[in-house]
Design an enzyme around this catalytic site. Structure first.
Site, PDB file in Angstrom:
ATOM      1  N   GLU A   1      11.966  -1.072  -3.449  1.00  0.00           N
ATOM      2  CA  GLU A   1      13.148  -0.979  -2.577  1.00  0.00           C
ATOM      3  C   GLU A   1      13.246   0.402  -1.969  1.00  0.00           C
ATOM      4  OE1 GLU A   1      16.547  -1.499  -5.043  1.00  0.00           O
ATOM      5  OE2 GLU A   1      16.220  -3.665  -5.274  1.00  0.00           O
TER       6      GLU A   1
ATOM      7  N   HIS B   1      12.991  13.162 -20.280  1.00  0.00           N
ATOM      8  CA  HIS B   1      14.217  12.569 -20.842  1.00  0.00           C
ATOM      9  C   HIS B   1      14.021  12.164 -22.306  1.00  0.00           C
ATOM     10  CE1 HIS B   1      16.034  11.438 -16.630  1.00  0.00           C
ATOM     11  NE2 HIS B   1      16.102  12.732 -16.907  1.00  0.00           N
TER      12      HIS B   1
ATOM     13  N   GLY C   1       8.665   4.277  -8.755  1.00  0.00           N
ATOM     14  CA  GLY C   1       9.582   3.432  -9.526  1.00  0.00           C
ATOM     15  C   GLY C   1      10.813   4.125 -10.071  1.00  0.00           C
TER      16      GLY C   1
HETATM   17  C1  BJW Z   1      10.125  -0.732  -9.079  1.00  0.00           C
HETATM   18  C2  BJW Z   1       9.690  -1.874  -9.695  1.00  0.00           C
HETATM   19  C3  BJW Z   1       8.318  -2.076  -9.676  1.00  0.00           C
HETATM   20  C4  BJW Z   1      11.776  -1.872  -9.949  1.00  0.00           C
HETATM   21  N1  BJW Z   1       7.517  -1.180  -9.079  1.00  0.00           N
HETATM   22  N2  BJW Z   1       9.321   0.135  -8.482  1.00  0.00           N
HETATM   23  C5  BJW Z   1      23.421  17.140  -9.354  1.00  0.00           C
HETATM   24  C6  BJW Z   1      24.079  16.281  -8.510  1.00  0.00           C
HETATM   25  C7  BJW Z   1      24.812  15.208  -9.004  1.00  0.00           C
HETATM   26  C8  BJW Z   1      24.903  14.978 -10.378  1.00  0.00           C
HETATM   27  C9  BJW Z   1      24.238  15.834 -11.222  1.00  0.00           C
HETATM   28  C10 BJW Z   1      23.522  16.881 -10.717  1.00  0.00           C
HETATM   29  N3  BJW Z   1      22.959  17.544 -11.770  1.00  0.00           N
HETATM   30  C11 BJW Z   1      23.321  16.927 -12.908  1.00  0.00           C
HETATM   31  C12 BJW Z   1      24.118  15.893 -12.606  1.00  0.00           C
HETATM   32  C13 BJW Z   1      24.725  14.974 -13.606  1.00  0.00           C
HETATM   33  C14 BJW Z   1      23.787  13.914 -14.098  1.00  0.00           C
HETATM   34  C15 BJW Z   1      23.382  13.040 -12.914  1.00  0.00           C
HETATM   35  O1  BJW Z   1      22.314  13.135 -12.365  1.00  0.00           O
HETATM   36  N4  BJW Z   1      24.231  12.114 -12.557  1.00  0.00           N
HETATM   37  C16 BJW Z   1      23.942  11.204 -11.428  1.00  0.00           C
HETATM   38  C17 BJW Z   1      23.876   9.772 -11.952  1.00  0.00           C
HETATM   39  C18 BJW Z   1      24.981  11.403 -10.384  1.00  0.00           C
HETATM   40  N5  BJW Z   1      22.616  14.478 -14.746  1.00  0.00           N
HETATM   41  C19 BJW Z   1      22.649  14.862 -16.024  1.00  0.00           C
HETATM   42  O2  BJW Z   1      23.678  14.781 -16.704  1.00  0.00           O
HETATM   43  C20 BJW Z   1      21.373  15.425 -16.626  1.00  0.00           C
HETATM   44  N6  BJW Z   1      21.658  16.670 -17.277  1.00  0.00           N
HETATM   45  C21 BJW Z   1      21.895  17.799 -16.602  1.00  0.00           C
HETATM   46  O3  BJW Z   1      21.778  17.849 -15.403  1.00  0.00           O
HETATM   47  O4  BJW Z   1      22.241  18.862 -17.392  1.00  0.00           O
HETATM   48  C22 BJW Z   1      22.789  20.031 -16.733  1.00  0.00           C
HETATM   49  C23 BJW Z   1      24.258  19.748 -16.503  1.00  0.00           C
HETATM   50  C24 BJW Z   1      25.034  19.480 -17.585  1.00  0.00           C
HETATM   51  C25 BJW Z   1      26.408  19.236 -17.378  1.00  0.00           C
HETATM   52  C26 BJW Z   1      26.936  19.230 -16.101  1.00  0.00           C
HETATM   53  C27 BJW Z   1      26.104  19.464 -15.006  1.00  0.00           C
HETATM   54  C28 BJW Z   1      24.761  19.751 -15.220  1.00  0.00           C
HETATM   55  C29 BJW Z   1      20.835  14.517 -17.697  1.00  0.00           C
HETATM   56  C30 BJW Z   1      20.375  13.199 -17.175  1.00  0.00           C
HETATM   57  C31 BJW Z   1      19.909  12.315 -18.331  1.00  0.00           C
HETATM   58  C32 BJW Z   1      19.562  10.893 -17.887  1.00  0.00           C
HETATM   59  N7  BJW Z   1      19.416  10.084 -19.039  1.00  0.00           N
HETATM   60  C33 BJW Z   1      19.030   8.678 -18.870  1.00  0.00           C
HETATM   61  C34 BJW Z   1      19.091   8.003 -20.265  1.00  0.00           C
HETATM   62  C35 BJW Z   1      17.897   8.430 -21.124  1.00  0.00           C
HETATM   63  C36 BJW Z   1      17.945   7.823 -22.478  1.00  0.00           C
HETATM   64  C37 BJW Z   1      17.829   6.312 -22.484  1.00  0.00           C
HETATM   65  O5  BJW Z   1      16.919   5.727 -21.884  1.00  0.00           O
HETATM   66  O6  BJW Z   1      18.659   5.707 -23.131  1.00  0.00           O
HETATM   67  O7  BJW Z   1      17.711   8.603 -18.318  1.00  0.00           O
HETATM   68  S1  BJW Z   1      20.045   7.797 -17.690  1.00  0.00           S
HETATM   69  C38 BJW Z   1      18.730   6.822 -17.045  1.00  0.00           C
HETATM   70  O8  BJW Z   1      18.520   7.156 -15.648  1.00  0.00           O
HETATM   71  C39 BJW Z   1      17.454   7.270 -17.791  1.00  0.00           C
HETATM   72  C40 BJW Z   1      16.445   7.299 -16.680  1.00  0.00           C
HETATM   73  O9  BJW Z   1      15.347   8.123 -17.042  1.00  0.00           O
HETATM   74  C41 BJW Z   1      17.245   7.818 -15.518  1.00  0.00           C
HETATM   75  C42 BJW Z   1      16.633   7.509 -14.159  1.00  0.00           C
HETATM   76  O10 BJW Z   1      16.574   6.128 -13.948  1.00  0.00           O
HETATM   77  P1  BJW Z   1      15.316   5.504 -13.162  1.00  0.00           P
HETATM   78  O11 BJW Z   1      14.102   5.686 -13.969  1.00  0.00           O
HETATM   79  O12 BJW Z   1      15.294   6.009 -11.787  1.00  0.00           O
HETATM   80  O13 BJW Z   1      15.684   3.942 -13.233  1.00  0.00           O
HETATM   81  P2  BJW Z   1      16.595   3.081 -12.232  1.00  0.00           P
HETATM   82  O14 BJW Z   1      16.919   1.821 -12.929  1.00  0.00           O
HETATM   83  O15 BJW Z   1      17.713   3.866 -11.708  1.00  0.00           O
HETATM   84  O16 BJW Z   1      15.634   2.782 -10.996  1.00  0.00           O
HETATM   85  C43 BJW Z   1      14.501   1.958 -11.118  1.00  0.00           C
HETATM   86  C44 BJW Z   1      13.759   1.988  -9.800  1.00  0.00           C
HETATM   87  O17 BJW Z   1      12.561   1.245  -9.933  1.00  0.00           O
HETATM   88  C45 BJW Z   1      14.543   1.342  -8.635  1.00  0.00           C
HETATM   89  O18 BJW Z   1      14.466   2.175  -7.494  1.00  0.00           O
HETATM   90  C46 BJW Z   1      13.806   0.026  -8.378  1.00  0.00           C
HETATM   91  O19 BJW Z   1      13.819  -0.372  -7.003  1.00  0.00           O
HETATM   92  C47 BJW Z   1      12.397   0.406  -8.804  1.00  0.00           C
HETATM   93  N8  BJW Z   1      11.563  -0.693  -9.249  1.00  0.00           N
HETATM   94  N9  BJW Z   1      10.820  -2.545 -10.199  1.00  0.00           N
HETATM   95  C48 BJW Z   1       8.110  -0.087  -8.473  1.00  0.00           C
HETATM   96  N10 BJW Z   1       7.807  -3.185 -10.221  1.00  0.00           N
END
Ligand code: BJW
Length: 243
Positions: A214, A118, A186
């Site tokens: 979680e 990312h 995570g």
């Molecule tokens: C702990 C803890 C501790 C806490 N120890 N654990 C297929 C199906 C459905 C939707 C889509 C699909 N394909 C594509 C999509 C659309 C979209 C998508 O996925 N949407 C969903 C939300 C539904 N995806 C995209 O748009 C991607 N592009 C793409 O697919 O291009 C092709 C395409 C284009 C157009 C149309 C269709 C396809 C791009 C995704 C880009 C994500 N970008 C971000 C921002 C990055 C920049 C920034 O930081 O500002 O990336 S969003 C944000 O979410 C960031 C993260 O990397 C990402 C994931 O989040 P993460 O890391 O999982 O964090 P959290 O907060 O969600 O979870 C934290 C976890 O930690 C929790 O579980 C806690 O319990 C745990 N935790 N403390 C261990 N101490």
């Protein structure tokens, strides 16, 4: 410490084709907020406004203010025992692939060479010249920052609706297909295509272990779930003491 099965211990000790996918949770104990859930970024802000090309076109100053604040916050954070354990394990088992969704560069600061699928908060991209460069200035001298060519720079991160970097994602997919052990650490496993990597690995016969505080949508597919903070679970699981 969560109890670990003999099978998982054995796969960790063998260290053949191990893949670790990390998300925001691994940096939580470094003081970096996660995205979703209580106290997450999106509790206070709208995803569409801040992490999408449309939001950036509409208000680059607002988006850059948010990124500048995050850069300042993260620059003051340090890698934790979880980042360090993965770096030490990767050094002992060079075939290990570390894939991170995080843009905070904490894995690299711990000594790993992750596939950053990312992007990175500390890189900027000039849309006119099509080049990226490291930018460690904290705080930024001007918001939005401007390239020498006059164009408004953007953070070199992947926003919703954008494609992931081809090379990094290609290598991550290839590693997932070959994986014998896949650790999911995570992440809420909600964002695709990153969330498809453990699904692909599991489909090809990898042993899937999740480390999270979680339950997530992936938990039901995992062979083993270790419940606890990554910074506590990883040193014990990987057999890496933290001095
Ligand atoms: C702990 C803890 C501790 C806490 N120890 N654990 C297929 C199906 C459905 C939707 C889509 C699909 N394909 C594509 C999509 C659309 C979209 C998508 O996925 N949407 C969903 C939300 C539904 N995806 C995209 O748009 C991607 N592009 C793409 O697919 O291009 C092709 C395409 C284009 C157009 C149309 C269709 C396809 C791009 C995704 C880009 C994500 N970008 C971000 C921002 C990055 C920049 C920034 O930081 O500002 O990336 S969003 C944000 O979410 C960031 C993260 O990397 C990402 C994931 O989040 P993460 O890391 O999982 O964090 P959290 O907060 O969600 O979870 C934290 C976890 O930690 C929790 O579980 C806690 O319990 C745990 N935790 N403390 C261990 N101490």
């Amino acid at each position: 410490m969560a109890s670990v099965s003999a099978r998982l211990r054995d796969l960790v000790a063998r260290g053949r084709n191990v893949v670790a996918l990390t998300g925001a949770g691994i940096s939580a104990e470094s003081g970096v907020p996660t995205f979703r859930g209580k106290d997450g970024f999106w509790e206070k802000e709208s995803i569409e406004d801040l992490a999408s090309p449309r939001g950036f076109r509409r208000d680059p100053r607002r988006v850059w203010s948010w990124y500048d604040a995050r850069r300042r916050q993260i620059a003051a954070c340090s890698p934790n025992a979880g980042h360090r354990a993965l770096a030490a394990y990767q050094a002992q088992h060079p075939g290990t692939t570390l894939v991170t969704q995080n843009v905070d560069a904490l894995h690299r600061r711990a000594g790993s060479r992750p596939l950053e699928i990312h992007g990175c908060l500390f890189r900027v991209r000039c849309p006119r010249e099509g080049v990226t460069r490291e930018d460690l200035r904290v705080p930024l001298p001007e918001i939005p920052p401007v390239c020498g060519c006059g164009a408004t720079l953007r953070p070199d991160v992947v926003w919703f609706g954008e494609l992931l970097p081809e090379k990094e994602m290609g290598e991550a997919m290839e590693a997932a297909r070959r994986a014998e052990l896949f650790l999911v650490i995570g992440t809420s496993s909600l964002v695709y295509p990153a969330a498809s990597l453990p699904e692909i690995a599991r489909g090809r016969g990898a042993y899937l272990a999740e480390i999270n505080v979680e339950e997530t949508p992936l938990s039901a597919l995992a062979d083993e779930v270790l419940t606890g903070p990554a910074a506590e679970v990883l040193p014990g699981l990987l057999g890496i003491g933290d001095p």
